[in-house]
Write a protein that holds these residues in place. Structure first.
Motif, PDB file in Angstrom:
ATOM      1  N   VAL A  53     -65.475   8.190 -41.990  1.00 31.69           N
ATOM      2  CA  VAL A  53     -65.904   7.185 -41.019  1.00 31.69           C
ATOM      3  C   VAL A  53     -66.479   7.958 -39.840  1.00 31.69           C
ATOM      4  CG1 VAL A  53     -65.191   5.367 -39.437  1.00 31.69           C
ATOM      5  CG2 VAL A  53     -64.228   5.472 -41.745  1.00 31.69           C
TER       6      VAL A  53
ATOM      7  N   LYS B 215     -61.766  -1.507 -39.360  1.00 35.59           N
ATOM      8  CA  LYS B 215     -62.258  -0.408 -38.521  1.00 35.59           C
ATOM      9  C   LYS B 215     -63.548  -0.770 -37.791  1.00 35.59           C
ATOM     10  CE  LYS B 215     -59.870   3.446 -40.607  1.00 35.59           C
ATOM     11  NZ  LYS B 215     -59.140   3.716 -39.342  1.00 35.59           N
TER      12      LYS B 215
ATOM     13  N   LEU C  93     -69.792   4.032 -42.216  1.00 33.98           N
ATOM     14  CA  LEU C  93     -68.935   4.402 -43.347  1.00 33.98           C
ATOM     15  C   LEU C  93     -69.813   5.041 -44.401  1.00 33.98           C
ATOM     16  CD1 LEU C  93     -66.191   4.358 -44.833  1.00 33.98           C
ATOM     17  CD2 LEU C  93     -66.852   2.130 -45.771  1.00 33.98           C
TER      18      LEU C  93
ATOM     19  N   GLU D 218     -63.647  10.735 -39.039  1.00 35.03           N
ATOM     20  CA  GLU D 218     -62.295  10.438 -39.507  1.00 35.03           C
ATOM     21  C   GLU D 218     -62.364  10.245 -41.026  1.00 35.03           C
ATOM     22  OE1 GLU D 218     -58.923   6.850 -39.227  1.00 35.03           O
ATOM     23  OE2 GLU D 218     -60.908   6.620 -38.305  1.00 35.03           O
ATOM     24  N   THR D 219     -61.420  10.838 -41.751  1.00 38.71           N
ATOM     25  CA  THR D 219     -61.372  10.615 -43.193  1.00 38.71           C
ATOM     26  C   THR D 219     -60.239   9.641 -43.503  1.00 38.71           C
ATOM     27  OG1 THR D 219     -59.997  12.588 -43.494  1.00 38.71           O
ATOM     28  CG2 THR D 219     -62.365  12.847 -43.797  1.00 38.71           C
ATOM     29  N   VAL D 220     -60.572   8.614 -44.277  1.00 43.29           N
ATOM     30  CA  VAL D 220     -59.621   7.551 -44.603  1.00 43.29           C
ATOM     31  C   VAL D 220     -59.333   7.600 -46.102  1.00 43.29           C
ATOM     32  CG1 VAL D 220     -59.163   5.076 -44.540  1.00 43.29           C
ATOM     33  CG2 VAL D 220     -60.576   6.142 -42.752  1.00 43.29           C
ATOM     34  N   GLU D 221     -58.047   7.625 -46.452  1.00 48.09           N
ATOM     35  CA  GLU D 221     -57.662   7.747 -47.858  1.00 48.09           C
ATOM     36  C   GLU D 221     -57.772   6.411 -48.584  1.00 48.09           C
ATOM     37  OE1 GLU D 221     -53.842   9.227 -50.601  1.00 48.09           O
ATOM     38  OE2 GLU D 221     -53.936   9.701 -48.452  1.00 48.09           O
TER      39      GLU D 221
ATOM     40  N   MET E 261     -61.482  -2.227 -45.208  1.00 45.08           N
ATOM     41  CA  MET E 261     -61.584  -1.113 -44.270  1.00 45.08           C
ATOM     42  C   MET E 261     -62.747  -1.338 -43.298  1.00 45.08           C
ATOM     43  SD  MET E 261     -62.496   2.877 -45.091  1.00 45.08           S
ATOM     44  CE  MET E 261     -61.465   2.873 -46.562  1.00 45.08           C
TER      45      MET E 261
ATOM     46  N   THR F 184     -60.871  10.285 -50.339  1.00 42.53           N
ATOM     47  CA  THR F 184     -61.045   9.891 -48.944  1.00 42.53           C
ATOM     48  C   THR F 184     -62.505   9.536 -48.685  1.00 42.53           C
ATOM     49  OG1 THR F 184     -61.443  12.190 -48.261  1.00 42.53           O
ATOM     50  CG2 THR F 184     -59.155  11.385 -48.159  1.00 42.53           C
TER      51      THR F 184
END
Length: 386
Positions: A252, A38, A4, A264-267, A34, A249
């Motif tokens: 990851v 994840k 992350l 992957e982009t996580v908001e 998160m 965002t």
């Protein structure tokens, strides 16, 4: 292995008069959840942990709590300093933290810090480059011609003996540009030193070609630079009006064998969003138009007349209103004025009279002129006596 990428936390920052510690804690708690959901293996924090070189007690406690939780979960954590951080303060206790897999590189001392981690595919080399100036690198390599930040970073990397056949990740906190020196999109809260950066501080993303992933800090808008694997994570939350319409965002990164990487982009969902509302007071304060009143609000009024105690009125509906300004025919006329030409070949009294007329649409009185002359004298402004 899953990573992350965080950066630019700016813990302890305020939004004008509003203390953001509670908002920042809310987001760090969300990030920790998160990490669990994840199944993150390691966290990369690319600088500007704190907003000030001497952080507040609350900011230090918040970061201490965050890294303690990471250590308890056995999450390997890699941290570098940013230009807002104090090298000495951030580095305190770093040798002890390593016993809990918390690795901090707060100061460049002639050798690029490296730590090797392992997954099912073998070794991954994590390189930590704290915020560095050309003068610092020049001190360690006086024989090198270092006349720019890019040259400084290239010299650091050349002396690091990076094996390109292995998987490599680097953390850096610099002003990195894309193709043809295309500048990254600023978030607006980076500070004047970043917003007015000159060519000497720009570093091409091609400096980092030896790395499978480049975890950048310094710019507050999350974005790729040059290629997908060179990224700014962006700041922890919206610290500027410019970002009002943009989501925050975090990347990851999942690394497979050499050459295989997924991003992957996580908001992030803030405790209080930052929003900009614009219109007449009557329209903005209609019951059906008042939404999320606890958010941080910037108000732009389009009423032609100045409204008495507009700030107080809005704060009855939006207690976290940050700022109020106007956009109407008067402000638009002022914005269209070329102030650079107003002072050409004019004496001080005439200059002040012209400016007053442009601002207020009427003539300045003798009493007001007298006050302005007195202010000018105190300020050390020289002009011919009338």
């Amino acid at each position: 292995m899953k990573f992350l990428h965080l950066g630019d936390l700016h813990l302890g920052k305020s939004l004008l008069d509003f203390d953001l510690i509670s908002d920042q804690k809310y987001l760090l708690d969300q990030i920790f959840d998160m990490i669990r959901t994840k199944k993150i293996d390691a966290v990369l924090i690319a600088g500007d942990i704190y907003d000030k070189s001497i952080p507040s007690e609350a900011a230090v406690r918040l970061f201490d709590s965050f890294i303690r939780r990471l250590a308890e979960e056995k999450i390997q954590t890699f941290i570098i300093s940013g230009n807002h951080d104090s090298e000495e303060r951030l580095n305190f206790g770093s040798s002890l933290f390593e016993l809990s897999d918390i690795y901090i590189a707060a100061k460049y001392e002639g050798v690029l810090y490296e730590k090797t981690v392992f997954d099912d595919e073998g070794e991954i080399h994590i390189w930590l480059l704290p915020f560095v100036k050309a003068s610092v690198v020049r001190h360690y390599f006086p024989e090198e011609k270092i006349d720019s930040y890019e040259k400084a970073v290239r010299v650091v990397l050349e002396h690091a003996q990076i094996d390109r056949t292995k998987r490599n990740i680097i953390l850096a906190h610099q002003f990195v540009t894309g193709e043809n020196l295309e500048e990254p999109e600023l978030g607006g809260s980076e500070g004047l030193s970043v917003q007015s950066v000159g060519l000497i501080e720009k570093i091409s993303y091609r400096c980092f070609d030896d790395f499978d992933y480049v975890a950048l800090g310094h710019i507050h808008s999350p974005q790729r630079v040059g290629r997908d694997e060179v990224r700014y994570s962006g700041s922890l939350m919206k610290y500027s009006l410019r970002e009002a319409r943009r989501a925050k965002t975090l990347p990851v990164i999942t690394m497979g064998k050499k050459g295989e990487i997924e991003i992957e982009t996580v908001e992030l969902k803030p405790l209080h969003d930052l929003r900009h509302i614009k219109g007449t007071m009557e329209n903005l304060l209609k019951k059906e138009n008042i939404v999320n009143p606890e958010d941080y609000i910037y108000v732009t009024l389009m009423d032609e007349d100045i409204i008495t105690d507009a700030v107080g009125i809005f704060r009855q509906h939006y207690p976290n209103m940050v700022k109020l300004d106007y956009d109407n025919s008067h402000t638009q006329e002022i914005e269209s004025i070329d102030f650079s030409k107003i002072g050409e070949k004019k004496e001080f009294p005439e200059l002040i009279a012209d400016f007053y007329h442009q601002m207020y649409g009427c003539e300045i009185s003798e009493e007001e002129q007298k006050i302005m002359r007195e202010v000018a004298r105190e300020a050390g402004v020289h002009y011919e006596a009338d």
